[in-house]
Scaffold this motif. Structure first.
Motif, PDB file in Angstrom:
ATOM      1  N   PHE A 198       0.845  -1.199   0.000  1.00  0.00           N
ATOM      2  CA  PHE A 198       0.000   0.000   0.000  1.00  0.00           C
ATOM      3  C   PHE A 198       0.874   1.240   0.000  1.00  0.00           C
ATOM      4  O   PHE A 198       1.900   1.287   0.680  1.00  0.00           O
ATOM      5  CB  PHE A 198      -0.916   0.006   1.234  1.00  0.00           C
ATOM      6  N   PHE A 199       0.467   2.248  -0.763  1.00  0.00           N
ATOM      7  CA  PHE A 199       1.316   3.439  -0.835  1.00  0.00           C
ATOM      8  C   PHE A 199       0.517   4.715  -0.983  1.00  0.00           C
ATOM      9  O   PHE A 199      -0.648   4.720  -1.408  1.00  0.00           O
ATOM     10  CB  PHE A 199       2.333   3.320  -1.973  1.00  0.00           C
ATOM     11  N   VAL A 200       1.193   5.800  -0.626  1.00  0.00           N
ATOM     12  CA  VAL A 200       0.736   7.167  -0.885  1.00  0.00           C
ATOM     13  C   VAL A 200       1.772   7.794  -1.796  1.00  0.00           C
ATOM     14  O   VAL A 200       2.985   7.646  -1.568  1.00  0.00           O
ATOM     15  CB  VAL A 200       0.609   7.982   0.413  1.00  0.00           C
ATOM     16  N   GLN A 201       1.307   8.465  -2.844  1.00  0.00           N
ATOM     17  CA  GLN A 201       2.245   9.051  -3.808  1.00  0.00           C
ATOM     18  C   GLN A 201       1.858  10.494  -4.092  1.00  0.00           C
ATOM     19  O   GLN A 201       0.696  10.799  -4.368  1.00  0.00           O
ATOM     20  CB  GLN A 201       2.249   8.243  -5.104  1.00  0.00           C
ATOM     21  N   ALA A 202       2.843  11.391  -4.039  1.00  0.00           N
ATOM     22  CA  ALA A 202       2.661  12.802  -4.386  1.00  0.00           C
ATOM     23  C   ALA A 202       3.476  13.090  -5.632  1.00  0.00           C
ATOM     24  O   ALA A 202       4.644  12.694  -5.717  1.00  0.00           O
ATOM     25  CB  ALA A 202       3.098  13.699  -3.241  1.00  0.00           C
ATOM     26  N   GLU A 203       2.874  13.767  -6.610  1.00  0.00           N
ATOM     27  CA  GLU A 203       3.556  14.060  -7.869  1.00  0.00           C
ATOM     28  C   GLU A 203       3.375  15.522  -8.248  1.00  0.00           C
ATOM     29  O   GLU A 203       2.331  16.131  -7.975  1.00  0.00           O
ATOM     30  CB  GLU A 203       2.997  13.197  -9.005  1.00  0.00           C
ATOM     31  N   LEU A 204       4.374  16.047  -8.921  1.00  0.00           N
ATOM     32  CA  LEU A 204       4.284  17.312  -9.639  1.00  0.00           C
ATOM     33  C   LEU A 204       4.441  16.986 -11.114  1.00  0.00           C
ATOM     34  O   LEU A 204       5.386  16.296 -11.508  1.00  0.00           O
ATOM     35  CB  LEU A 204       5.383  18.277  -9.189  1.00  0.00           C
ATOM     36  N   LYS A 205       3.499  17.456 -11.922  1.00  0.00           N
ATOM     37  CA  LYS A 205       3.516  17.133 -13.352  1.00  0.00           C
ATOM     38  C   LYS A 205       3.278  18.411 -14.158  1.00  0.00           C
ATOM     39  O   LYS A 205       2.386  19.208 -13.846  1.00  0.00           O
ATOM     40  CB  LYS A 205       2.425  16.110 -13.675  1.00  0.00           C
ATOM     41  N   GLY A 206       4.070  18.580 -15.181  1.00  0.00           N
ATOM     42  CA  GLY A 206       3.891  19.717 -16.069  1.00  0.00           C
ATOM     43  C   GLY A 206       3.909  19.261 -17.512  1.00  0.00           C
ATOM     44  O   GLY A 206       4.501  18.224 -17.843  1.00  0.00           O
ATOM     45  N   GLY A 207       3.250  20.030 -18.380  1.00  0.00           N
ATOM     46  CA  GLY A 207       3.232  19.604 -19.768  1.00  0.00           C
ATOM     47  C   GLY A 207       2.603  20.616 -20.707  1.00  0.00           C
ATOM     48  O   GLY A 207       2.234  21.731 -20.313  1.00  0.00           O
ATOM     49  N   TYR A 208       2.494  20.177 -21.940  1.00  0.00           N
ATOM     50  CA  TYR A 208       1.991  20.990 -23.047  1.00  0.00           C
ATOM     51  C   TYR A 208       0.787  20.298 -23.662  1.00  0.00           C
ATOM     52  O   TYR A 208       0.813  19.076 -23.892  1.00  0.00           O
ATOM     53  CB  TYR A 208       3.098  21.152 -24.095  1.00  0.00           C
ATOM     54  N   ILE A 209      -0.268  21.063 -23.903  1.00  0.00           N
ATOM     55  CA  ILE A 209      -1.491  20.542 -24.513  1.00  0.00           C
ATOM     56  C   ILE A 209      -1.772  21.321 -25.794  1.00  0.00           C
ATOM     57  O   ILE A 209      -1.734  22.560 -25.809  1.00  0.00           O
ATOM     58  CB  ILE A 209      -2.675  20.637 -23.539  1.00  0.00           C
TER      59      ILE A 209
ATOM     60  N   TRP B 208       0.183  25.504 -21.662  1.00  0.00           N
ATOM     61  CA  TRP B 208       0.978  24.708 -20.727  1.00  0.00           C
ATOM     62  C   TRP B 208       0.156  24.486 -19.464  1.00  0.00           C
ATOM     63  O   TRP B 208      -0.655  25.335 -19.082  1.00  0.00           O
ATOM     64  CB  TRP B 208       2.278  25.418 -20.399  1.00  0.00           C
ATOM     65  N   PHE B 209       0.406  23.376 -18.804  1.00  0.00           N
ATOM     66  CA  PHE B 209      -0.290  23.110 -17.547  1.00  0.00           C
ATOM     67  C   PHE B 209       0.692  22.647 -16.485  1.00  0.00           C
ATOM     68  O   PHE B 209       1.767  22.115 -16.785  1.00  0.00           O
ATOM     69  CB  PHE B 209      -1.395  22.068 -17.732  1.00  0.00           C
ATOM     70  N   PHE B 210       0.306  22.853 -15.236  1.00  0.00           N
ATOM     71  CA  PHE B 210       1.073  22.361 -14.094  1.00  0.00           C
ATOM     72  C   PHE B 210       0.086  21.709 -13.142  1.00  0.00           C
ATOM     73  O   PHE B 210      -0.925  22.310 -12.788  1.00  0.00           O
ATOM     74  CB  PHE B 210       1.812  23.503 -13.407  1.00  0.00           C
ATOM     75  N   GLN B 211       0.398  20.490 -12.738  1.00  0.00           N
ATOM     76  CA  GLN B 211      -0.541  19.693 -11.960  1.00  0.00           C
ATOM     77  C   GLN B 211       0.115  19.199 -10.673  1.00  0.00           C
ATOM     78  O   GLN B 211       1.274  18.776 -10.682  1.00  0.00           O
ATOM     79  CB  GLN B 211      -0.988  18.496 -12.818  1.00  0.00           C
ATOM     80  N   GLN B 212      -0.637  19.250  -9.577  1.00  0.00           N
ATOM     81  CA  GLN B 212      -0.207  18.714  -8.290  1.00  0.00           C
ATOM     82  C   GLN B 212      -1.148  17.556  -7.934  1.00  0.00           C
ATOM     83  O   GLN B 212      -2.373  17.730  -7.937  1.00  0.00           O
ATOM     84  CB  GLN B 212      -0.270  19.788  -7.219  1.00  0.00           C
ATOM     85  N   ILE B 213      -0.569  16.403  -7.624  1.00  0.00           N
ATOM     86  CA  ILE B 213      -1.350  15.176  -7.468  1.00  0.00           C
ATOM     87  C   ILE B 213      -1.041  14.531  -6.114  1.00  0.00           C
ATOM     88  O   ILE B 213       0.126  14.427  -5.720  1.00  0.00           O
ATOM     89  CB  ILE B 213      -1.015  14.171  -8.586  1.00  0.00           C
ATOM     90  N   ILE B 214      -2.084  14.083  -5.437  1.00  0.00           N
ATOM     91  CA  ILE B 214      -1.949  13.227  -4.258  1.00  0.00           C
ATOM     92  C   ILE B 214      -2.799  11.988  -4.522  1.00  0.00           C
ATOM     93  O   ILE B 214      -3.991  12.099  -4.850  1.00  0.00           O
ATOM     94  CB  ILE B 214      -2.438  13.914  -2.974  1.00  0.00           C
ATOM     95  N   ALA B 215      -2.201  10.798  -4.388  1.00  0.00           N
ATOM     96  CA  ALA B 215      -2.909   9.571  -4.725  1.00  0.00           C
ATOM     97  C   ALA B 215      -2.580   8.471  -3.717  1.00  0.00           C
ATOM     98  O   ALA B 215      -1.536   8.505  -3.047  1.00  0.00           O
ATOM     99  CB  ALA B 215      -2.546   9.104  -6.126  1.00  0.00           C
ATOM    100  N   VAL B 216      -3.478   7.494  -3.624  1.00  0.00           N
ATOM    101  CA  VAL B 216      -3.235   6.279  -2.832  1.00  0.00           C
ATOM    102  C   VAL B 216      -3.349   5.095  -3.778  1.00  0.00           C
ATOM    103  O   VAL B 216      -4.080   5.122  -4.782  1.00  0.00           O
ATOM    104  CB  VAL B 216      -4.247   6.151  -1.669  1.00  0.00           C
ATOM    105  N   GLY B 217      -2.589   4.024  -3.472  1.00  0.00           N
ATOM    106  CA  GLY B 217      -2.608   2.905  -4.390  1.00  0.00           C
ATOM    107  C   GLY B 217      -2.106   1.618  -3.779  1.00  0.00           C
ATOM    108  O   GLY B 217      -1.825   1.545  -2.571  1.00  0.00           O
TER     109      GLY B 217
END
Length: 263
Positions: free
Chosen positions: A218-229, A249-258
């Motif tokens: 089981f895990f918790v994951q935090a990500e920073l993601k950026g990109g071009y659309i 351009w976009f910048f995304q902050q993500i918190i997830a469990v998995g």
């Protein structure tokens, strides 16, 4: 019992990743660069310059775990496979939301019928983005369907963790690319509202994240993601000839469990 058997028994589950599957589910926040948006149809062709937009968060909400409403918030779903101890390939959907700010003044070039009849004209020569003139949202949503290749490295030793099968800390970085499949909610120049899914363009992205795994699975994951659309084929009305296009351009902050497991 051979020495190899003893080693296999004593080796921690988290020592190797090759052959493991994983999935995660979480939420996100986004920010967007300014965008020039071109609208074209049978009797109009105009571009709005430097349009600003925001996301549409729900905050901490039961909808994230309510099966009947899980697609309503801004969410991230991903399934992946470790092709080696350090590299994964995955597919998933970043369900973002993009909402053009209303009632802001922007520059317009081009032409459209009945100019000035939507409460949009300003003495500065700009137009005001009134709802009668234009409402433009990717709110169900700005769906970025991606394939990603990522690297994962165990950094538990940095924190002198004694047993990674109980607690493990990893860092991850990756690159992704995919299709934009938004459901665009638009009202334009008094035309009938349009709100349907449509394959509209492509995106590319890069990410970095921190993963904390508990009890091997089981895990918790935090990500920073950026990109071009880049979306060159956005449906805007019920008429098939009405289209829009934009890139940003976009910048995304993500918190997830998995979870992570081996079949």
């Amino acid at each position: 019992m051979t020495a190899q058997d003893v080693l296999a028994i004593s080796e921690k589950y988290t020592a190797h990743n090759k052959g493991k599957f994983y999935f995660f589910w979480g939420g996100n926040r986004e920010s967007y660069s300014k965008s020039d948006i071109r609208f074209r149809g049978d009797d109009y062709d105009f571009t709005l310059h430097h349009v600003t937009a925001h996301d549409k968060p729900k905050g901490w909400h039961v909808d994230y775990v309510n099966p009947a409403r899980m697609t309503i918030p801004q969410t991230n779903l991903r399934f992946g496979y470790f092709i080696s101890d350090h590299y994964t390939i995955s597919i998933g959907v970043d369900h973002m939301k993009y909402v053009m700010y209303q009632d802001r003044a922007v520059h317009l070039t081009g032409y459209y019928p009945n100019a000035g009849s939507y409460g949009e004209t300003l003495p500065t020569g700009q137009v005001l983005l009134t709802e009668d003139f234009l409402k433009f949202e990717h709110t169900d949503g700005l769906n970025y369907v991606t394939t990603e290749i990522s690297r994962v490295d165990d950094i538990s030793s940095w924190f002198t963790l004694p047993n990674t099968d109980k607690l493990q800390i990893n860092i991850t970085e990756g690159l992704g690319a995919g299709l934009l499949y938004p459901r665009t909610n638009t009202t334009l120049l008094g035309k009938e509202r349009y709100d349907e899914f449509h394959a509209s363009g492509f995106g590319i992205s890069a990410k970095a994240g921190l993963n904390v795994t508990f009890f091997k699975h089981f895990f918790v994951q935090a990500e920073l993601k950026g990109g071009y659309i880049n979306m060159q084929d956005i449906r805007t009305t019920t008429s098939n000839s009405d289209r829009a296009e934009q890139e940003f351009w976009f910048f995304q902050q993500i918190i997830a469990v998995g979870g992570i497991f081996r079949l």
